[in-house]
Every structure is written in structure tokens, then in C-alpha cells.
Motif scaffolding. Structure first.
Motif, PDB file in Angstrom:
ATOM      1  N   VAL A 528     -74.142 -43.243  -0.530  1.00  0.00           N
ATOM      2  CA  VAL A 528     -72.958 -44.060  -1.255  1.00  0.00           C
ATOM      3  C   VAL A 528     -71.575 -43.508  -0.832  1.00  0.00           C
ATOM      4  N   LYS A 529     -70.655 -44.055  -0.578  1.00  0.00           N
ATOM      5  CA  LYS A 529     -69.410 -43.519  -0.105  1.00  0.00           C
ATOM      6  C   LYS A 529     -68.331 -44.094  -1.035  1.00  0.00           C
ATOM      7  N   GLU A 530     -67.393 -43.190  -1.410  1.00  0.00           N
ATOM      8  CA  GLU A 530     -66.051 -43.665  -2.067  1.00  0.00           C
ATOM      9  C   GLU A 530     -65.359 -44.783  -1.397  1.00  0.00           C
ATOM     10  N   PRO A 531     -64.671 -45.791  -2.272  1.00  0.00           N
ATOM     11  CA  PRO A 531     -63.977 -46.680  -1.704  1.00  0.00           C
ATOM     12  C   PRO A 531     -62.647 -46.133  -1.363  1.00  0.00           C
ATOM     13  N   THR A 532     -62.281 -46.925  -0.053  1.00  0.00           N
ATOM     14  CA  THR A 532     -60.676 -46.587   0.352  1.00  0.00           C
ATOM     15  C   THR A 532     -59.732 -47.295  -0.671  1.00  0.00           C
ATOM     16  N   ARG A 533     -58.668 -46.488  -1.112  1.00  0.00           N
ATOM     17  CA  ARG A 533     -57.812 -47.036  -2.149  1.00  0.00           C
ATOM     18  C   ARG A 533     -56.374 -46.496  -1.707  1.00  0.00           C
ATOM     19  N   ILE A 534     -55.589 -47.623  -1.798  1.00  0.00           N
ATOM     20  CA  ILE A 534     -54.209 -47.181  -1.717  1.00  0.00           C
ATOM     21  C   ILE A 534     -53.534 -46.628  -2.922  1.00  0.00           C
ATOM     22  N   LEU A 535     -53.050 -45.455  -2.874  1.00  0.00           N
ATOM     23  CA  LEU A 535     -52.429 -44.728  -4.222  1.00  0.00           C
ATOM     24  C   LEU A 535     -51.015 -45.054  -4.305  1.00  0.00           C
ATOM     25  N   LYS A 536     -50.178 -45.158  -2.875  1.00  0.00           N
ATOM     26  CA  LYS A 536     -48.730 -45.442  -3.203  1.00  0.00           C
ATOM     27  C   LYS A 536     -48.548 -46.563  -2.320  1.00  0.00           C
ATOM     28  N   GLN A 537     -48.267 -47.682  -2.688  1.00  0.00           N
ATOM     29  CA  GLN A 537     -48.088 -49.010  -2.086  1.00  0.00           C
ATOM     30  C   GLN A 537     -46.691 -49.120  -1.418  1.00  0.00           C
ATOM     31  N   PRO A 538     -46.485 -49.819  -0.467  1.00  0.00           N
ATOM     32  CA  PRO A 538     -45.112 -50.081  -0.080  1.00  0.00           C
ATOM     33  C   PRO A 538     -44.377 -51.051  -0.823  1.00  0.00           C
ATOM     34  N   GLU A 539     -43.156 -50.517  -1.265  1.00  0.00           N
ATOM     35  CA  GLU A 539     -42.166 -51.566  -2.321  1.00  0.00           C
ATOM     36  C   GLU A 539     -41.368 -52.426  -1.229  1.00  0.00           C
ATOM     37  N   TYR A 540     -41.010 -53.555  -2.141  1.00  0.00           N
ATOM     38  CA  TYR A 540     -40.109 -54.526  -1.659  1.00  0.00           C
ATOM     39  C   TYR A 540     -38.850 -53.805  -1.626  1.00  0.00           C
ATOM     40  N   GLU A 552     -43.624 -46.699   2.526  1.00  0.00           N
ATOM     41  CA  GLU A 552     -44.500 -45.643   2.422  1.00  0.00           C
ATOM     42  C   GLU A 552     -45.928 -46.389   2.007  1.00  0.00           C
ATOM     43  N   CYS A 553     -46.963 -45.703   2.546  1.00  0.00           N
ATOM     44  CA  CYS A 553     -48.512 -46.162   2.173  1.00  0.00           C
ATOM     45  C   CYS A 553     -49.347 -45.091   2.151  1.00  0.00           C
ATOM     46  N   LYS A 554     -49.653 -44.488   0.984  1.00  0.00           N
ATOM     47  CA  LYS A 554     -50.350 -43.225   0.896  1.00  0.00           C
ATOM     48  C   LYS A 554     -51.813 -43.735   0.324  1.00  0.00           C
ATOM     49  N   VAL A 555     -52.890 -43.320   0.800  1.00  0.00           N
ATOM     50  CA  VAL A 555     -54.234 -43.866   0.750  1.00  0.00           C
ATOM     51  C   VAL A 555     -55.146 -42.500   0.448  1.00  0.00           C
ATOM     52  N   LYS A 556     -56.262 -42.983  -0.237  1.00  0.00           N
ATOM     53  CA  LYS A 556     -57.172 -42.118  -0.508  1.00  0.00           C
ATOM     54  C   LYS A 556     -58.553 -42.825   0.031  1.00  0.00           C
ATOM     55  N   HIS A 557     -59.336 -41.992   0.833  1.00  0.00           N
ATOM     56  CA  HIS A 557     -60.655 -42.457   1.213  1.00  0.00           C
ATOM     57  C   HIS A 557     -61.761 -41.410   1.153  1.00  0.00           C
ATOM     58  N   ASP A 558     -63.006 -41.833   1.530  1.00  0.00           N
ATOM     59  CA  ASP A 558     -64.185 -40.981   1.494  1.00  0.00           C
ATOM     60  C   ASP A 558     -63.799 -39.987   2.683  1.00  0.00           C
ATOM     61  N   PRO A 559     -63.953 -38.663   2.562  1.00  0.00           N
ATOM     62  CA  PRO A 559     -63.591 -37.736   3.297  1.00  0.00           C
ATOM     63  C   PRO A 559     -64.447 -37.772   4.461  1.00  0.00           C
ATOM     64  N   ALA A 731     -55.524 -36.762 -16.039  1.00  0.00           N
ATOM     65  CA  ALA A 731     -56.026 -35.858 -14.709  1.00  0.00           C
ATOM     66  C   ALA A 731     -55.149 -36.488 -13.628  1.00  0.00           C
ATOM     67  N   PRO A 732     -55.166 -35.562 -12.636  1.00  0.00           N
ATOM     68  CA  PRO A 732     -54.491 -36.017 -11.294  1.00  0.00           C
ATOM     69  C   PRO A 732     -55.110 -37.207 -10.599  1.00  0.00           C
ATOM     70  N   ASP A 733     -54.591 -38.225 -10.183  1.00  0.00           N
ATOM     71  CA  ASP A 733     -55.038 -39.212  -9.266  1.00  0.00           C
ATOM     72  C   ASP A 733     -55.359 -38.850  -7.872  1.00  0.00           C
TER      73      ASP A 733
END
Length: 1188
Positions: A528-540, A552-559, A731-733
Motif C-alpha cells: 500500500v503506497k502513499e498517494p501523490t500530493r501537490i503541496l505547493k500549487q501553481p498560482e494565478y 511553482e509545483c512542489k509535490v510529495k509522493h511515495d518514495p 506538525a510539518p507537512d
């Protein structure tokens, strides 16, 4: 801000597919035949190609095949043109030299083995036909403007039917419209004709799709006459002035050309295409519309073609039956036609019979259900024989569409055929009963790994076989209890489903298949893997043209999953433009243009899921200055915060004055007085029509907001800040980025990372938990917690050893997510060993190839960068050449074990060695090896000079080449004469010995220039050439004679006499031309006193009347004719004849003239008729200059 997220449900299709498959018996077990491939029922063949009738089947033992044709046995052995493919029932008919018609018919394939017989459908073989158009002569059609017209196509009947279209003689499709359209039968209908419809190339084409051939009808000529033209024709015949009173066509009510009458009926089969057409004529052109009397059209299956004249419904069902009405309407009236549609149905399956695998004394049912209109008849056969004629079996009972088996016995396996038929077609299906006793076996591959994203469905497969059918149970890890009930669901096919998978569901699963004869089990694994998640989305963003913009587009994903970042613009690929720069977590657009405006989306995808986020880019520029004053808007006022939540708040404001330019967007900014007091950041954009925004916030930030307005002119000043809004810590994201592991010394490991900002910390007390362990050696992590640093050094590590490192963010409110594992290496040391078995192969005089054995990886003690070959020229093999030591080095990649040494000096002794190097430096050198290069061609001679010129000889001296490149074998001298026009004479060649450095050439021509070519030679050939030029000297006696002639007294006296004569002639002519005279019309010419403009009579030198035919020569100082030329008379005393080309004569050093004169001018040559054979006399140039 748009945001979309897609989560993969990888196993759903697999699961649904397994549930829908028929029972498969492993092919290593006995089983009756099953037909796997057969040709279609209606098989139209191309008469130009061989006939291939497919029939493939499987079974154990492999089945044998036979065929029937038109109901009787087809003996393929008796027909040499027919062959059957090996291990198959497929027939191949060679039609070369045969008539295809002889092989048309109804074919059926039979596959049989000892357990039963399966049969194919009846395959009807027909050849495609594309007949020619019957010969006909189309008479020209003359019609009155405004009437209707039908051009009939009547194509030849083909198989399959042809596709019809109308074109002109240039193969251009004829334009169609609501007035002119093609009917379904191919005819071309004109609701009313116009004058422009006249043409002589209406051509109907028929394309036969199977053979890809096109046939055409003879062209049809149509002439459209209006009433005025008819009046003129009738008047000419009957001498009447007005036969028809009106020149325009009369308007008409609509009537239908197709179909006829007020109503018709049509039958269509279920699943086919229903096409209804209504074509009307009238003037003006009628418009056609459709309706269904007793219902609505099926929206997704209905279309209107041919300018609404054709109604088309695909995949017809029984619900499409009923009355359809078409209406044709123009401004005069409307007309209706009703079409009654009935839907019949060829048989279609409700439930196809499925294979049965039964153990002895088991029971089972075989069901065959079909529907159709009219209702189909169900008949059964066993092994191809009607079941009523088959051997009786007490365990079998037929009840309509079902066969019931009870207490089956070994040996009663068979194939049953179900046939459902009515007047519109039939269905045939084979299904077998296989009586087996078989222990269970699991068919799913062992140790299969399933991966799924957390919170998604997981499906673990356990495909099995056995007879009796095995029962499936599942266990996890310790097998303490069966998996049944929430959160697990066990399906009938053995698949285990987990509705919402969590990390705790990861692990080893055991599937057990059990029947009365035995047991079998299989292990699979779920991750079971962690979902891919965009932490910092691009802004208008709103930017001015030519500026730069960054999304900018910063992402977290299963390592453990490999991510792929993709950027798209407006759902398409990014433009292929170097201005678009894609980084690991950003997109930069430089020098923005208007075309760059749009929506940009970053998509982060792994093999299991993806996440995406979008932002819009608006490009603006300063508006031109108009008459009205446009200004940037005033700042918004009255900022208010409402709907306050831990991670969001609503901001409202009142817009300022727009100043004649509407507000496009509002820019919301924030400042964080806790971390970056006084620094404002862009947060989001809001359309200009809105005055409120729902803002997403981060933890542990002391927010204050302000709003700016943007119109065509520019941005307003910022509003006054809102009141402060504080979000609670958490807690940190996220964890630090840029984690790396490397060594600075041979016994350390430096772990570095990019420090997190206070905004990213989510709370006070930010620290970093640094973890490391030796890869594939340590199981436990060693960790240390640090703060306010961005690197940590681990000492005492073995040299260049892989380590796994992690850095996790921690604050006073908890720890961050599980950090990614990064592999790094401890520090490098210099390599320990030199390459062995170093050898050299000399390829030619300037190229050698070096070979070596790679060093063992353990001795590199670092990351292998490559090998270096050091080489230098020790000396030349020739005693005369100097000693040189100039070391050179070549680098080769680490995967190489050989390399080339180019640019070597021939005939030289070289030394070289090889060293390995890593990131730290070079290892020890191998022992020096030497090699000699063979001879090459020599270099240029060091010098070549010509000395001692005489009347008929020249002496050449030279020096040997600096680069001899071998033993000199001699020299080659070539020379040839060069005349004054640079034309080269024949080449003379002379071979000279190697020990000579001078040679004298005799018997040369006096006063002649020579060109010399000189080069050296070795055993390998001749070297480059050096060239020189020199001339023999002139005969002194001849030179003296030429000087004496030019300085003789008689010659000087002659030249002075000629000059004096020319002077006297010029003075006489001048006097004659200046004598006075009167004009014949003096009173009109008194004003013209300039004698340079007056014509002069040649007989008395008086001025006379002006004449265009006289030849007048202007004196010195007078105007010349407009063409810029001055005519001269026929006198031969021209200085040009003596001066020639003005300067080609030769002079001695004292200035005396020793050359010859040039020839006379072309004008004199023409006047004289031929050139003088005498040589002209010398001319004193100073005397000539006195007359110019």
C-alpha cells in the motif's frame, strides 16, 4: 485555482475480466475441443487473392479437422488447389488459374478428439463483384429554370453494394445543399434548378470498397433555360414579340420526390442502422424537418444527414419502432409524410451456454437462452449430431433451453451445440461437459506483488482449477484466521477485495484452494503506497508582456515510486520554445508574449496515481493613450475577515475608482509578521467582478492581507492591510528537499539538505532528524537531531561505501511525514592499483592503440571516472633530429579498456603509461612502455633558393626537411617554363640523391622564367612540395641594339617633324572655323552670338542655315553631343594610332624606350582595310604629351 486528482484503480478491470471469463481448463488436462477462431458467417472474398477460411481449435489431445461444403463432405485431398495449415483447420485455396465461382458455397468446419466434437458456424463464401456500367447514351437534358430535376445514377449491382458520389470531369465533388442533394439510392435531386446548374459533366461514380475499384457513368449534360430565353426562341420561330408574358419562374408548393404518397412503411433489424429519407421539390426550396409521432429520438444514436433530408439511427432497438413524420415547408405551404417503422430481431444471446467441468457423480446445468423477433427456436446437438439422434444418456435430461446433468459418470464428456434461429438468422454456440477428477491447482503466478494507493480498492487474484471446484480461503501473515468480513470481501472466482486499503493492509497473503482430492496454496504480496500530493500549487499570475513568470509545483509522493513531472498548457503540450524552462518543481517562461496567456497545469504521475493543479496566466500591456484619460485604479478599501477557520478565512473588500478602465483582476497579497515581517507575498488572483475570496492558509503564520486592483493601465497602490489573523501551529507537512549524501574525506559522510523556511515549518522549534545506515549491511537507522544547520558530518566511515540517508522535519507539535530514502556514498580515496597487462598496437606512422586490463572495482576506492594515458616522444629514430620530451595525456571513460593515441610523429620512439582516476584523483601509474612508429612521408625541405643565374643555366640549393620522418631516399625536382601570359610549358623531372644539397640546370632558354617544384622522399613516399620561380638573364648584345635604335638622331628628328606638322594643321582648322558670317534669317538669330553653337559651311567656312544632316565637330572647350562622344574626321594623322594602349612600351632604367609600339586603333584598321606589315617607329613620350 483548479485542482484535479486521479487515483488509479489498477485491478478493477482485471477483476471484472476474471468474473466475465468462461471456465478455462489448463491445456495439460484432457478436454474436448473448443473452437478459438473462425471466419465470419458472411465471408466476401477478393477474387484476386487466395481464399483463406479460418478454423482453429484447442483441446487435449489436439483435435483433428474436417470440412463440409454445401452440406456434403469436402475431401481436400482430392483438390490439389486446397491445402490445410499444419496444426490447424484453416483452409487455403490457391485460385491461380481457377475460377473463383467454383469455390463459392457454404462451408462448415468440424474439430474432434476422443472427448467430443465442436463445429463452426456455416461460413458462406462469396466473391466480391465490381461490374462495369452498362453501355448507355445519355441524351442532353434541357429544363426550364425553377422546375425540379432528378439525375438517375442506376449503378451496377456489386457485392458488397458500391458507394455512390457525384463529381465533375476534374474529379471535384459537385457541391450539394438543401436545394441539391444525393438520395440514398445515388440519384441526384434538384428541388429546383437554377441557371448556374447548366453544365456538361454531371458524372456518377461508384466505388466498390472490397476491391477498391471505381466505375463511372457517362457524363450527363444539363441545360437550364429561363423564360426570357424561351421567349426569344419561340419569337424567332413564330415571329412573335412576346410569347410568354413573364420572365421569372413561378413559385410552387412543396411536394415529395422521395418517398411517394402520404405514408410508407419500413422494416429494420435490431442492431442495424435505420435510414429514412424525404426529398422535396418546390420553389422556394423547401426545408425538411423530422419528428417522431409517439416519442422522442434517441439523442445519442440519432443524426440528420444530407441537409436534414435523411434521418439516421444507429444500433436500432425495439424502442425505435413507431411512426416517423417528415415535413417539407416553404413560404407557400407545407406537406407531410409518415413512415411506419417496425423492428424485427435476428436471434441474440440472453445467456450463452458455458463449459461445465464436473467430477464423477456431480450435477450441473447447461443453459442456452436467446431472444429475437419472432422468438427464436432452440435446438440442441451433441458432438455435431442432433441430440434426439444421439446415444441415450440417463444422466442427461433436455428441458427446452436447458440441459440438466445428474450423477455424471467418467467417460460422458462431450461437446454440446445450441442453435437459436428464426427467419432473420441464427446463433450457434459450442459448450463442453468435461468429467474430471483433479486435485486443486492455483493458476495465479506465485509471489506476485500487487501495489495500490492508500484509500483505494485492492484486488488480490487467486485463479484456480480443480474438479470438484476448489473452495478458496485467504490468510494474512501468521495465518491465525481466515480473511472474511469487513474490510475483506471474497468473490466467487476467488478474488479477495479490500474496499479501502490502508498501510496496515500491506503484507504477505496466502490463498488456499481445497477440494475433496487435495489442497494447493499460493503466496502474493500487497504493498500500500502513499498517494501523490501537490503541496505547493501553481498560482494565478498577471504579468506584463516581455516579463518573466514562474509557476511553482512542489509535490510529495511515495518514495518507492518513480514520479514524472509534466506541464501542459490549455490541456495540450507546452510550445516547443526555448523560452519555456521546466525544472524539477517549477516552470519558468521568459520574455512573455500575448500567446503565452492560458491555463498551465502541472501533472505529477507515478505508475499508480497522479495529482495535478492548474493556474491561469494573464498577459497585459499598457494601453495606448486615448483622448479620455485612463489611469490605474484606486486601491480597494474596507478589508474585512469573516468565516475564520483553522486553515482558511474569507476576505472581502470595496473596490476603488476604476478611472475609465474596468478592473480585470484583484491581486491578494499577505505578509507574515512572525517569519518575514514587512515582506509581501502574492497569494491569489480574483476576477474583477468579485469582491470576496476564500483563502487557504498555512499553519503557524501571522497573516495580514492587502488587495491591489489591476486594469489595462496597471496595478493600483496596495490597500491598507487587514487586521492580523493568526493560524495555529501543527506538525510539518513536508520534509527538507535537496537531501544528498557525499564525502569530503576518505573516512566521512556529509549529509546535506535545503533548509526549510519558517513558513514551511508549520510551528516553532523546527529541527531536523538526520538518519543514516550502511546500505545492505545495517538494518537499524542511526539518527541525530540537529537545528539551525543544513548539513551533518558522520565520521569514521569506510571508504566510498553506499549509505541510505533520510532527513525528517520536526517541530514542537510533531514530526513530518515519512521522509524519502536517498542513497549517497562516503568519501573517496586515491585508487590503489595501476592497470595491468598494458599493451600497445601501432596502427600506422601517426596512430597507435593502447590496451589495458581494468582495475578491480574494490581498488578504485571511489566512483570510477576513467583512465588516463600519459605519453611522450622520447626521441626521433633519425640521428639528425633533435631530442624532444613533451608529455601529453588522453582521458578515456571508465567502461573503456583501450584507446587511440593520434597525432604521433613518424619514425619516433614513444614512452607511455596508464593510470586510473576517480573523484579524488589519480592512482599509481603503470610501468612505462615504449613503442616505435614506422616511417612516414617527410616534411617540406627546410629551404629552396636559386643562385647564379646565367643565359642558359640556374643553380638550386636546398636544405633537408626538419622532420625527416624516416630515412631520406632522395629528392624530386620538377620544373617548367612560364611565359609573360603565365602559360605553363611542359614539365621536366629530375631525381636527385639524398646526400645532395645543390644542383645546376644547364641548357635552359635565355631570358626565360622557370617554375620549380621540389620535395623529399622516404620509403613511405614523397612529402609536401616547396615551389620557387627564377629567370635566366637576357642577351646583352640584343639589349644594346634596342637602346641604340631608340636614341638615334634620325629617329628624334623624324618624330619632331611629325609633331610640327600636326601643330600646323590644328592651327589652320581653328582659324577656318572662327571666320564670321550672317544668318539667312538674321533678325531672328541676332541674339545667338556664340559661334560654338552655329553650323559652318565646309566650302567657305561661313555660317549657314542649320542642318541636322551636317557633321559638325566641336572645338576644344565647346559642348559635346548628348551621348558624350566626339566624332573625328577621316584624317589618318591620329595620335591614337601611335600611342596604342598608352603605356605598354618598355623603357630601360635611363628612361629610353626599348619596346615596340602597339598596333593601330580599330577605327583606323577599318578605314585602311588592312594592318601595315611594317613595325611602327618609336615615339618620344614627352613630345606626345605636349599635344594632349
Amino acid at each position: 485555482m483548479e485542482r484535479t486528482r486521479a487515483r488509479a484503480t489498477v485491478f478493477l478491470m482485471l477483476f471484472l475480466g476474471n468474473l466475465g471469463n468462461a471456465l478455462e481448463v489448463p491445456l495439460d488436462l484432457p478436454q474436448p475441443p473448443t473452437i478459438t477462431h473462425q471466419s465470419p458467417k458472411d465471408y466476401i472474398i477478393d477474387p484476386r487473392e487466395n481464399i483463406v477460411i479460418h478454423c482453429d481449435a484447442k483441446g487435449k489431445p489436439h483435435p483433428s479437422f474436417s470440412w463440409t461444403r454445401n452440406g456434403t463432405h469436402f475431401d481436400i485431398d482430392q483438390d490439389p488447389k486446397v491445402t490445410m495449415r499444419p496444426h490447424s483447420g484453416t483452409l487455403v485455396v490457391d485460385i491461380s488459374g481457377e475460377k473463383v465461382e467454383s469455390y463459392e458455397g457454404v462451408y462448415q468446419c468440424t474439430a474432434r478428439n476422443e472427448h467430443g466434437t465442436a463445429v463452426s458456424n456455416n461460413i458462406v463464401i462469396r466473391q466480391s463483384r465490381s461490374p462495369l456500367w452498362s453501355k448507355e447514351r445519355n441524351e442532353p437534358i434541357i429544363v426550364q429554370e425553377g422546375v425540379s430535376l432528378v439525375l438517375q445514377c442506376r449503378p451496377p449491382a456489386g457485392l458488397p453494394p458500391p458507394i455512390i458520389f457525384w463529381m465533375d470531369i476534374n474529379f471535384q465533388r459537385l457541391p450539394q445543399s438543401s436545394r441539391v442533394s444525393q438520395a440514398l439510392n445515388g440519384d441526384l435531386h434538384f428541388s429546383n434548378v437554377l441557371k448556374e446548374d447548366s453544365r456538361n459533366d454531371y458524372i456518377c461514380y461508384a466505388r466498390f470498397p472490397h476491391t477498391q475499384t471505381i466505375q463511372q457513368k457517362q457524363p450527363i449534360t444539363v441545360t437550364v433555360l429561363n423564360l426570357d430565353a424561351i421567349n426569344e426562341t419561340v419569337a424567332a420561330l413564330y415571329n412573335e414579340t412576346d410569347f410568354l408574358s413573364d420572365g421569372s419562374a413561378e413559385e410552387r408548393r412543396p411536394t415529395f420526390l422521395i418517398p411517394s404518397g402520404s405514408s410508407t412503411s419500413k422494416m429494420v433489424l435490431r442492431g442495424q442502422v435505420l435510414e429514412l429519407e424525404c426529398i422535396a421539390e418546390g420553389l422556394p426550396t423547401p426545408e425538411v424537418s423530422w419528428s417522431k409521432v409517439s416519442g422522442e429520438f434517441p439523442a445519442k444514436r440519432t443524426s440528420f444527414l444530407h441537409f436534414q433530408k435523411t434521418l439516421r439511427i444507429v444500433d436500432v432497438s425495439e424502442a425505435d419502432a413507431g411512426e416517423y413524420r417528415c415535413t417539407a415547408r416553404n413560404r407557400l405551404a407545407s406537406v407531410h409524410h409518415t413512415i411506419r417503422v417496425t423492428v424485427k430481431a435476428a436471434p441474440y444471446w440472453i445467456s450463452t451456454p458455458r463449459n461445465l467441468v464436473l467430477a464423477p457423480r456431480e450435477r450441473g446445468n447447461m443453459i442456452c437462452r436467446a431472444s429475437g423477433t419472432p422468438k427464436p427456436t432452440i435446438t440442441w446437438a451433441m458432438n455435431g449430431i442432433p441430440i434426439e439422434n444421439s446415444p441415450k444418456d440417463p444422466s442427461r435430461k433436455v428441458e427446452g433451453d436447458t440441459i440438466i446433468f445428474e450423477e455424471v459418470q467418467t467417460g460422458s464428456s462431450a461437446v454440446y451445440q445450441c442453435n437459436a434461429s428464426n427467419e432473420y438468422g441464427y446463433l450457434l454456440s459450442n459448450a463442453f461437459v468435461n468429467v474430471l477428477s483433479e486435485t486443486p491447482r492455483v493458476l495465479t503466478p506465485a509471489n506476485k506483488v500487487y501495489q495500490v494507493i492508500r484509500n483505494n480498492r485492492a484486488l488480490l487474484d487467486c485463479s484456480s482449477f480443480g474438479s470438484p471446484i476448489p473452495k478458496i480461503t485467504w490468510f494474512k501473515d501468521s495465518r491465525s484466521s481466515t480473511l472474511d468480513g469487513d474490510p475483506y470481501v471474497l468473490h466467487e472466482n476467488g478474488t479477495l477485495e479490500i474496499h479501502v486499503a490502508q498501510a496496515v493492509n500491506s503484507g504477505k497473503y496466502t490463498c488456499v484452494a481445497r477440494n475433496s482430492l487435495g489442497i494447493s496454496e499460493n503466496h502474493v504480496y500487497l504493498e500500500v503506497k502513499e498517494p501523490t500530493r501537490i503541496l505547493k500549487q501553481p498560482e494565478y499570475q498577471v504579468v506584463q508582456r516581455t516579463r518573466n513568470v514562474v509557476f511553482e509545483c512542489k509535490v510529495k509522493h511515495d518514495p518507492s515510486l518513480i514520479p514524472t513531472m509534466t506541464w501542459v498548457k490549455d490541456d495540450g503540450e507546452l510550445p516547443d520554445d526555448e523560452r519555456f524552462l521546466v525544472d524539477s518543481d517549477s516552470l519558468t517562461i521568459t520574455d512573455v508574449t500575448e500567446n503565452d496567456a492560458g491555463t498551465y497545469t502541472c501533472i505529477m504521475a507515478t505508475t499508480l496515481d497522479q495529482d495535478s493543479a492548474s493556474a491561469e496566466l494573464i498577459v497585459v500591456e499598457a494601453a495606448p493613450t486615448p483622448a479620455i484619460v485612463y489611469e490605474q485604479p484606486d486601491p480597494p478599501t474596507d478589508l474585512e475577515l469573516t468565516d475564520q477557520k483553522p486553515r482558511s478565512v474569507r476576505l472581502t473588500w470595496i473596490p476603488g475608482d476604476e478611472h475609465n478602465s474596468p478592473i480585470h483582476v484583484f491581486l491578494i497579497q499577505y505578509t507574515d509578521s512572525l517569519h518575514h515581517h514587512g515582506h509581501w507575498h502574492n497569494l491569489t488572483l480574483v476576477p474583477g467582478a468579485k469582491t470576496t475570496a476564500h483563502l487557504k492558509l498555512s499553519p503557524y503564520v501571522h497573516y495580514a492581507f492587502r488587495v491591489l486592483a489591476l486594469n489595462e493601465v496597471g496595478l493600483s497602490n496596495p490597500s491598507l492591510p487587514s487586521r492580523m489573523y493568526k493560524t495555529n501551529p501543527s506538525a510539518p507537512d513536508e520534509n527538507p528537499s535537496g537531501v544528498d549524501g557525499f564525502g569530503t574525506e576518505h573516512d566521512n559522510l556529509v549529509i546535506s539538505w535545503k533548509p526549510m523556511s519558517g513558513h514551511q515549518a508549520n510551528g516553532p522549534g523546527l529541527q531536523y532528524k538526520v538518519m543514516w545506515r550502511q546500505k545492505d549491511v545495517d538494518t537499524e537507522w542511526t539518527s541525530v537531531t540537529v537545528a539551525n544547520v543544513s548539513k551533518f558530518m558522520v565520521s569514521g566511515t569506510p571508504t566510498f561505501t553506499p549509505y541510505e540517508v533520510q532527513v525528517q522535519a520536526i517541530n514542537d507539535y510533531g514530526i513530518g511525514p515519512e521522509p524519502a530514502v536517498v542513497t549517497g556514498h562516503s568519501g573517496e580515496d586515491l585508487p590503489m592499483q595501476a592497470p595491468d597487462n598494458v599493451q600497445v598496437l601501432v596502427l600506422n606512422s601517426s596512430l597507435a592503440e593502447v590496451h589495458w586490463e581494468p582495475v578491480p572495482p574494490k581498488t578504485v576506492r571511489g566512483r570510477l571516472k576513467g583512465y588516463k594515458v600519459y605519453y611522450w616522444r622520447e626521441r626521433s629514430l633519425h640521428k639528425h633530429n633533435p631530442h624532444h620530451v613533451e608529455q601529453q595525456v588522453l582521458t578515456f571513460s571508465g567502461n573503456k579498456s583501450h584507446g587511440m593515441l593520434p597525432g604521433l610523429q613518424p619514425y619516433s620512439l614513444y614512452l607511455f603509461n596508464v593510470r586510473v582516476f576517480n573523484g579524488k584523483g589519480e592512482g599509481p601509474a603503470s610501468s612505462n612502455q615504449q613503442f616505435e612508429t614506422p616511417e612516414g612521408v617527410p616534411g617540406r625541405p627546410s629551404f629552396l633558393k636559386i643562385t647564379k643565374p646565367s643565359l642558359d643555366s640556374l643553380t638550386l640549393e636546398w636544405g633537408p626537411p626538419y622532420d625527416r620522418n624516416g630515412r631520406l631516399t632522395g629528392y624530386t625536382l620538377k620544373y617548367q617554363t612560364v611565359n609573360i601570359s603565365n602559360v605553363l610549358g611542359p614539365v621536366e623531372e629530375l631525381a636527385l640523391p639524398a646526400n645532395e644539397t645543390t644542383v645546376t640546370l644547364i641548357n635552359l632558354k635565355y631570358s626565360t622564367r622557370y617554375k620549380f617544384y621540389f620535395n623529399a622522399k622516404t620509403g613511405q613516399g614523397a612529402g609536401p612540395v616547396v615551389t620557387e620561380e627564377a629567370a635566366t638573364i637576357m642577351d646583352e648584345a640584343m639589349a644594346a641594339r634596342q637602346v641604340d635604335i631608340a636614341t638615334q638622331g634620325w629617329f628624334i628628328g623624324l618624330m619632331c617633324a611629325i609633331a610640327l606638322l600636326i601643330l600646323v594643321l590644328l592651327i589652320i582648322c581653328f582659324i577656318q572655323r572662327n571666320k564670321g558670317g550672317k544668318y539667312p534669317v538674321k533678325e531672328k538669330e541676332d541674339a545667338h552670338t556664340d559661334p560654338e553653337f552655329q553650323p559652318m559651311k565646309e566650302d567657305d567656312c561661313t555660317f549657314g542655315e542649320y542642318s541636322d544632316t551636317e557633321d559638325h565637330k566641336p572645338l576644344k572647350g565647346s559642348r559635346t553631343p548628348s551621348n558624350g562622344t566626339v566624332h573625328r574626321d577621316n584624317s589618318d594623322d591620329s595620335l591614337v594610332d601611335y600611342g596604342g594602349d598608352g603605356g605598354d612600351g618598355q623603357f630601360n632604367e635611363d628612361g629610353s624606350f626599348i619596346g615596340q609600339y602597339s598596333g593601330k586603333s580599330s577605327a583606323r584598321d577599318t578605314a585602311g582595310g588592312h594592318e601595315s606589315s611594317e613595325a611602327p617607329s618609336p615615339v618620344n613620350t614627352s613630345a606626345m604629351n605636349s599635344f594632349v
